[in-house]
Scaffold this motif. Sequence first.
Motif, PDB file in Angstrom:
ATOM      1  N   LEU A 142     -13.226 -49.520 -66.147  1.00 15.51           N
ATOM      2  CA  LEU A 142     -13.160 -48.516 -66.937  1.00 15.51           C
ATOM      3  C   LEU A 142     -14.576 -47.864 -67.624  1.00 15.51           C
ATOM      4  N   TYR A 143     -14.788 -46.473 -67.408  1.00 12.83           N
ATOM      5  CA  TYR A 143     -16.045 -46.124 -67.847  1.00 12.83           C
ATOM      6  C   TYR A 143     -15.781 -45.099 -69.115  1.00 12.83           C
ATOM      7  N   PHE A 144     -16.303 -45.144 -70.325  1.00 14.52           N
ATOM      8  CA  PHE A 144     -16.261 -44.563 -71.190  1.00 14.52           C
ATOM      9  C   PHE A 144     -17.295 -43.442 -71.748  1.00 14.52           C
ATOM     10  N   HIS A 145     -16.842 -42.315 -71.746  1.00 16.54           N
ATOM     11  CA  HIS A 145     -17.896 -41.143 -71.938  1.00 16.54           C
ATOM     12  C   HIS A 145     -17.490 -40.418 -73.255  1.00 16.54           C
ATOM     13  N   GLY A 146     -18.088 -40.646 -74.394  1.00 13.54           N
ATOM     14  CA  GLY A 146     -17.911 -40.601 -75.723  1.00 13.54           C
ATOM     15  C   GLY A 146     -18.321 -39.147 -76.335  1.00 13.54           C
ATOM     16  N   HIS A 147     -19.178 -38.483 -75.383  1.00 13.52           N
ATOM     17  CA  HIS A 147     -20.028 -37.254 -75.912  1.00 13.52           C
ATOM     18  C   HIS A 147     -18.937 -36.212 -76.655  1.00 13.52           C
ATOM     19  N   ARG A 148     -19.178 -35.871 -77.792  1.00  7.66           N
ATOM     20  CA  ARG A 148     -18.262 -35.085 -78.730  1.00  7.66           C
ATOM     21  C   ARG A 148     -18.685 -33.426 -78.398  1.00  7.66           C
ATOM     22  N   VAL A 149     -20.276 -33.193 -78.284  1.00  7.10           N
ATOM     23  CA  VAL A 149     -20.595 -31.982 -78.150  1.00  7.10           C
ATOM     24  C   VAL A 149     -21.653 -31.704 -77.140  1.00  7.10           C
ATOM     25  N   GLY A 150     -21.518 -30.473 -76.486  1.00  4.69           N
ATOM     26  CA  GLY A 150     -22.469 -30.299 -75.515  1.00  4.69           C
ATOM     27  C   GLY A 150     -21.802 -29.620 -74.105  1.00  4.69           C
ATOM     28  N   GLY A 151     -22.574 -29.551 -73.320  1.00  2.00           N
ATOM     29  CA  GLY A 151     -22.164 -28.956 -72.134  1.00  2.00           C
ATOM     30  C   GLY A 151     -21.822 -29.909 -70.953  1.00  2.00           C
ATOM     31  N   THR A 152     -22.260 -29.409 -69.611  1.00  2.00           N
ATOM     32  CA  THR A 152     -22.016 -30.428 -68.438  1.00  2.00           C
ATOM     33  C   THR A 152     -22.900 -31.337 -68.694  1.00  2.00           C
ATOM     34  N   ASN A 153     -22.751 -32.552 -69.159  1.00  2.02           N
ATOM     35  CA  ASN A 153     -23.659 -33.806 -69.550  1.00  2.02           C
ATOM     36  C   ASN A 153     -23.760 -34.529 -68.201  1.00  2.02           C
ATOM     37  N   PRO A 154     -25.149 -34.634 -67.780  1.00  3.80           N
ATOM     38  CA  PRO A 154     -25.653 -35.209 -66.799  1.00  3.80           C
ATOM     39  C   PRO A 154     -24.980 -36.608 -66.342  1.00  3.80           C
ATOM     40  N   SER A 155     -25.030 -37.328 -67.525  1.00  4.19           N
ATOM     41  CA  SER A 155     -24.408 -38.825 -67.160  1.00  4.19           C
ATOM     42  C   SER A 155     -23.010 -38.831 -66.866  1.00  4.19           C
ATOM     43  N   LEU A 156     -22.042 -37.989 -67.311  1.00  4.21           N
ATOM     44  CA  LEU A 156     -20.945 -37.607 -66.786  1.00  4.21           C
ATOM     45  C   LEU A 156     -20.631 -37.458 -65.240  1.00  4.21           C
ATOM     46  N   LEU A 157     -21.570 -36.471 -64.905  1.00  4.86           N
ATOM     47  CA  LEU A 157     -21.509 -36.162 -63.592  1.00  4.86           C
ATOM     48  C   LEU A 157     -21.902 -37.370 -62.594  1.00  4.86           C
ATOM     49  N   GLU A 158     -22.887 -38.049 -63.217  1.00  6.27           N
ATOM     50  CA  GLU A 158     -23.358 -39.250 -62.442  1.00  6.27           C
ATOM     51  C   GLU A 158     -22.075 -40.183 -62.281  1.00  6.27           C
ATOM     52  N   ALA A 159     -21.669 -40.403 -63.194  1.00  8.73           N
ATOM     53  CA  ALA A 159     -20.313 -41.634 -63.439  1.00  8.73           C
ATOM     54  C   ALA A 159     -19.423 -41.011 -62.523  1.00  8.73           C
ATOM     55  N   MET A 160     -18.907 -39.701 -62.356  1.00  7.94           N
ATOM     56  CA  MET A 160     -18.127 -39.129 -61.416  1.00  7.94           C
ATOM     57  C   MET A 160     -18.498 -39.279 -59.954  1.00  7.94           C
ATOM     58  N   GLY A 161     -19.852 -39.365 -59.779  1.00  7.10           N
ATOM     59  CA  GLY A 161     -20.539 -39.397 -58.505  1.00  7.10           C
ATOM     60  C   GLY A 161     -20.474 -40.702 -58.051  1.00  7.10           C
ATOM     61  N   SER A 162     -20.446 -41.731 -58.928  1.00  9.36           N
ATOM     62  CA  SER A 162     -20.391 -43.151 -58.740  1.00  9.36           C
ATOM     63  C   SER A 162     -19.238 -43.796 -58.751  1.00  9.36           C
ATOM     64  N   SER A 163     -18.101 -43.045 -58.548  1.00  8.33           N
ATOM     65  CA  SER A 163     -16.702 -43.590 -58.554  1.00  8.33           C
ATOM     66  C   SER A 163     -16.249 -44.357 -59.427  1.00  8.33           C
ATOM     67  N   ALA A 164     -16.474 -43.942 -60.913  1.00 11.88           N
ATOM     68  CA  ALA A 164     -15.983 -44.670 -61.895  1.00 11.88           C
ATOM     69  C   ALA A 164     -14.766 -44.096 -62.630  1.00 11.88           C
TER      70      ALA A 164
END
Length: 374
Positions: free
Chosen positions: A268-290
């Motif tokens: 499991l990969y947790f992404h806790g960003h509460r404020v912001g736009g399209t977070n790059p680390s979230l996209l990288e996690a998606m592309g890394s099959s998390a």
Amino acid sequence: MYIGIIGTRGIPNYYGGFEQFAEYLAVQLVKDEHTVSVYNSHDHPHQSHEYKGVSIIHCYDPGNFMGLAGQFIYDFNCIIDARSRNFDLILQLGYTTNSVWGWLLPSKSIIVTNMDGVEWMRSKYPPLIQRFLKHAEKWAVQTSDYLVADSIGIQKHLKGLYEKPSTYIPYGSYVFENPEISYLNEFHLEPYQYNMLIARLQSDNSIDEILKGVSEANVTRPFLVIGNHNTRYGKYLVDKYRHFRNIMFLGGIYDLDKLNNLRYHSNLYFHGHRVGGTNPSLLEAMGSSALICAYNNIFNKSILGDDAYYFENSLDVTLVLNSYKKQDNMSFVNKNCKKIATIYHWPLITSQYEELFLDVHSKKVETLSLAITE
């Protein structure tokens, strides 16, 4: 067109999301036969005046020893230099410390601003700074010709608060396709037998809530915390959770292959960003099959939709850890990878920016032509 890019510490990327984006965009625009200049800090590791066809303009940046005050000076220096050049268009990335000088931006250039996140809502800032950032956001809106929102949430915010339209263009990423188990050996990990997060260790990234949920879960899998913990808040977290042997603070890791492999082989990969736009680390996690469990807000949900789990507090985190395994949720993983390949793909994103630039430039040329005719 002759395009200038300001608002970053420079390219190639040695810092963060905006720098990575500026690098991809500038290089692609040059390939598409535009002339592009990117502003770099004077002490950027890349000291050449050229990078893959992109012109590099170094400006004095005292940020390393002056902190936030130094960033104001750097932005001022970049904008003053831009006034001496004949940019057709200036792309301004963010507004935190440069919108103070927005009135100095060259009037002959088209000003396009990527508005980043809603910075004044971040809990890491004290009330006085939050008030300033709210004013800075307003100044950026007022001094820009066109706005770019990198998430639907930001677009709605700009329309609701300022009645100002914006063009929605998210960040991009790539699908990670070459996993290697050998990267796990350094940390003595087994595939799918650990959970993780990657973030700056600050309060508005929900780190404490996530780790509290980890500490109360009925699982003994290692939990990796990747991010610089040599900060005041980071040291607080390390001390608070020092008795939990499964919580491993690994510090900052900047090797993309290593990060991609850790994400790919996680449970499991947790992404806790509460404020912001399209977070790059979230996209990288998606592309890394998390398999992703994200903080429940409009910014994350507009990207992930129904293809993730969500949390709002530590109890939710505990429930997710106790209940779900990656092997049972590969449909989520596969759908998010498809989004990266078809929606949030860097070549698609850079082409959308070029399309916007060409459109607004043609409108200006048409307006000038009509004025001359009349």
